[in-house]
Enzyme design. Sequence first.
Site, PDB file in Angstrom:
ATOM      1  N   PRO A  86       2.071   4.192  -8.490  1.00 15.70           N
ATOM      2  CA  PRO A  86       2.163   3.591  -7.158  1.00 15.70           C
ATOM      3  C   PRO A  86       3.222   2.493  -6.996  1.00 15.70           C
ATOM      4  O   PRO A  86       2.912   1.323  -6.759  1.00 15.70           O
ATOM      5  CB  PRO A  86       0.757   3.051  -6.938  1.00 15.70           C
ATOM      6  N   CYS A  87       4.482   2.873  -7.071  1.00  9.34           N
ATOM      7  CA  CYS A  87       5.566   1.918  -6.886  1.00  9.34           C
ATOM      8  C   CYS A  87       5.602   1.379  -5.449  1.00  9.34           C
ATOM      9  O   CYS A  87       6.197   0.325  -5.207  1.00  9.34           O
ATOM     10  CB  CYS A  87       6.898   2.536  -7.290  1.00  9.34           C
ATOM     11  N   HIS A  88       4.956   2.069  -4.528  1.00 10.90           N
ATOM     12  CA  HIS A  88       4.902   1.596  -3.143  1.00 10.90           C
ATOM     13  C   HIS A  88       4.103   0.300  -3.008  1.00 10.90           C
ATOM     14  O   HIS A  88       4.224  -0.390  -2.000  1.00 10.90           O
ATOM     15  CB  HIS A  88       4.330   2.679  -2.217  1.00 10.90           C
TER      16      HIS A  88
END
Length: 146
Positions: A113-115
């Site tokens: 989850p780089c978001h």
Amino acid sequence: MGSLQVKAKEEGLTAINYYDDDPPESLDQPQHPVLKKTIDQLNEYFDGKRKTFDIPLILKGTNFQQKVWKQLQQIPYGQKITYSELATRLGDPQKARAVAGANGLNPIPIIIPCHRVIGADNKLTGYSGGIERKQFLLQLEGALLL
């Protein structure tokens, strides 16, 4: 969100790519166990029924990138942190730009989850799928209010 293309090998998921239209090549292998599991879990995530993923991943990158991607997986659903916080978790708060670079090279967005990483000024910055998709994902998780 557009279309997602998922790629896998026998041992695990290798990539998720965003496309505004249909992906340039269709893999159409729903019988592939990793692809099927990935598609099922992504559908559950987008339906609000899944907060974590348990898909085997195959990640190719430098040692530093691997460390960043592993740390990204520790950010809980519905939460966000800054690039400098992520750098601090990795042991060097001065490496926020390097962390941002590794974050941008994440081959498996959403599942890694780089978001959930934002700018120090609490602004949405840098996302390989575009800021609109980052905003959508954070809103889906309740980490960003309209």
